[in-house]
Design a protein around this motif. Sequence first.
Motif: not given
Length: 212
Positions: A145-162
């Motif tokens: 908690t909060p559940y948004e702490h699970q999400f990631l932010t993509a940096g160079p050369g990576a992909t993220v799907r939240n």
Amino acid sequence: MRRAGADAGGGRRAGHGSRGGQPRAPGPAGEDPVFSSGARHSQGGGPLPRWYLRFEGGTDPAHPERNKVHALIGLAPSNHGTTGSGIGTLTTMLGLDRPASLVLGRAYQDQLAGSEVNTSLDRDGDTRPGVDYTVVATRYDEVVTPYEHQFLTAGPGATVRNITIQDLCGQDASEHVSITYDSNALQLVRNALDPAHAQPVRCGVSLPVLGG
């Protein structure tokens, strides 16, 4: 946290019934085999594998093609720590994190938002080049908690799907534990592991504790 990182590396296989940890052919003699992907839950889907990727040799930022992991799927991962539905915030305010860890285990203190472990992991960004990250979260998570702490932010050369599972399946009532045996979440895991053969999520009924 070194042991945690080693566990994440040594545990490059699926947790809680998910499929993952698909090994590639071993490298030259003496090198670890390369594992292309893995799906894990909670701390095992967040700080443990991220520590391995960043500090224990799981990725090679200069040569991402040499990464030992190319996809990480986290079910309800504690990527940026937790307030523990307020309990963690209270123990921190009262200076009781260390005593609580003596009872609950070191992972308690490590998982709290703002811990030394999380600060180290978040320094210089959430991701590593050459890794595709998928996060499957539930709004009803009572542990991270909060559940948004699970999400990631993509940096160079990576992909993220939240993904918040209720955005796809509004009636899904899974929480932190039952998301691991929620057919809707598991279809998202299968799709992330094998995107070439992704299937629509049918949005079946999933209940707290019981799953679906």
